[in-house]
Design a protein around this motif. Structure first.
Motif, mmCIF file in Angstrom:
data_model
loop_
_atom_site.group_PDB
_atom_site.id
_atom_site.type_symbol
_atom_site.label_atom_id
_atom_site.label_comp_id
_atom_site.label_asym_id
_atom_site.label_seq_id
_atom_site.Cartn_x
_atom_site.Cartn_y
_atom_site.Cartn_z
ATOM 1 N N PRO A 42 0.723 -1.578 0.269
ATOM 2 C CA PRO A 42 0.044 0.420 -0.528
ATOM 3 C C PRO A 42 0.778 1.023 -0.306
ATOM 4 O O PRO A 42 1.654 1.225 0.494
ATOM 5 N N SER A 43 0.313 2.207 -1.086
ATOM 6 C CA SER A 43 1.005 3.731 -0.520
ATOM 7 C C SER A 43 1.227 4.416 0.485
ATOM 8 O O SER A 43 2.485 4.543 1.040
ATOM 9 N N ASN A 87 4.274 0.032 9.746
ATOM 10 C CA ASN A 87 2.790 1.016 9.505
ATOM 11 C C ASN A 87 1.829 0.820 8.683
ATOM 12 O O ASN A 87 2.974 2.016 7.249
ATOM 13 N N VAL A 88 1.018 0.451 7.897
ATOM 14 C CA VAL A 88 0.202 1.111 6.903
ATOM 15 C C VAL A 88 -1.108 1.336 7.569
ATOM 16 O O VAL A 88 -1.639 1.455 8.406
ATOM 17 N N TRP A 89 -1.020 2.725 6.289
ATOM 18 C CA TRP A 89 -1.818 4.277 7.054
ATOM 19 C C TRP A 89 -3.234 4.078 5.984
ATOM 20 O O TRP A 89 -2.969 3.869 5.091
ATOM 21 N N PRO A 90 -4.407 4.027 6.534
ATOM 22 C CA PRO A 90 -4.713 4.149 8.201
ATOM 23 C C PRO A 90 -4.963 2.248 8.588
ATOM 24 O O PRO A 90 -4.685 1.266 7.352
ATOM 25 N N GLU A 91 -4.656 2.170 9.764
ATOM 26 C CA GLU A 91 -4.489 0.809 10.276
ATOM 27 C C GLU A 91 -5.777 -0.235 10.015
ATOM 28 O O GLU A 91 -6.698 0.634 9.829
ATOM 29 N N PRO A 96 -2.433 -5.034 9.821
ATOM 30 C CA PRO A 96 -2.842 -4.639 11.279
ATOM 31 C C PRO A 96 -0.880 -4.296 11.215
ATOM 32 O O PRO A 96 0.139 -4.181 10.089
ATOM 33 N N ASN A 97 -0.485 -3.083 12.780
ATOM 34 C CA ASN A 97 1.135 -3.201 12.389
ATOM 35 C C ASN A 97 1.729 -4.610 12.393
ATOM 36 O O ASN A 97 1.320 -5.740 13.305
ATOM 37 N N THR A 98 2.941 -4.588 11.675
ATOM 38 C CA THR A 98 3.480 -5.812 11.662
ATOM 39 C C THR A 98 4.368 -5.984 12.122
ATOM 40 O O THR A 98 5.859 -4.970 11.467
ATOM 41 N N TRP A 99 5.173 -6.675 13.401
ATOM 42 C CA TRP A 99 6.231 -6.550 14.405
ATOM 43 C C TRP A 99 7.552 -7.496 13.023
ATOM 44 O O TRP A 99 7.366 -8.601 12.482
ATOM 45 N N TYR A 100 8.814 -6.596 13.334
ATOM 46 C CA TYR A 100 10.176 -7.884 12.798
ATOM 47 C C TYR A 100 10.045 -9.148 13.217
ATOM 48 O O TYR A 100 10.354 -9.159 13.875
ATOM 49 N N GLY A 101 9.879 -10.452 12.525
ATOM 50 C CA GLY A 101 10.018 -11.571 14.140
ATOM 51 C C GLY A 101 9.493 -11.669 15.178
ATOM 52 O O GLY A 101 9.492 -12.514 15.788
ATOM 53 N N GLY A 102 7.847 -11.310 14.883
ATOM 54 C CA GLY A 102 6.943 -11.231 16.487
ATOM 55 C C GLY A 102 6.035 -10.882 16.057
ATOM 56 O O GLY A 102 5.471 -9.529 15.162
#
Length: 125
Positions: A42-43, A87-91, A96-102
């Protein structure tokens, strides 16, 4: 560089000395990679870098990059340990917020850039 110092003793005698001193700053390192997804990223996508303290309690954002439709990111940071989040806006539920490795800050993988650059690809759900 060579530095000189002069010191006057209690008897008024001036003593001089010199020393060669090398001053250096910590090297900057780069964390770079791609944000990957099932299709086009997403942009309005951001990669955030959070400081990581040994106790894991520091959630300070130290850097971020707005991807503007690109999947590539590259961030220059001082030597240290970090955690990454996309983070993709709007979530949304789709992004969703995506953490590296968790799943969240606590379980995310620690990225150590104290000795070398890191290439980290992060996959969106």
């Amino acid at each position: 560089a060579t530095y000189h110092a002069a010191v006057a003793g209690p008897d008024g005698t001036v003593r001089t000395t010199s020393a060669n001193v090398v001053l250096s700053a910590p090297l900057p390192y780069t964390i770079s990679g791609k944000v990957l997804g099932a299709g086009t990223v997403p942009s309005d996508t951001y990669v955030y870098v959070f400081a990581y303290a040994n106790n894991g309690d520091d959630t300070t954002v130290v850097s971020y990059q707005y991807l503007a439709g690109s999947e590539d990111y590259s961030l220059t940071l001082p030597a240290g340990t970090y955690k990454l989040m996309v983070n993709v806006w709007p979530e949304t539920d789709a992004y969703p917020n995506t953490w590296y490795g968790g799943a969240d800050y606590a379980s995310a993988t620690v990225v150590d850039v104290t000795v070398a650059n890191s290439i980290i690809n992060i996959t969106l759900p």
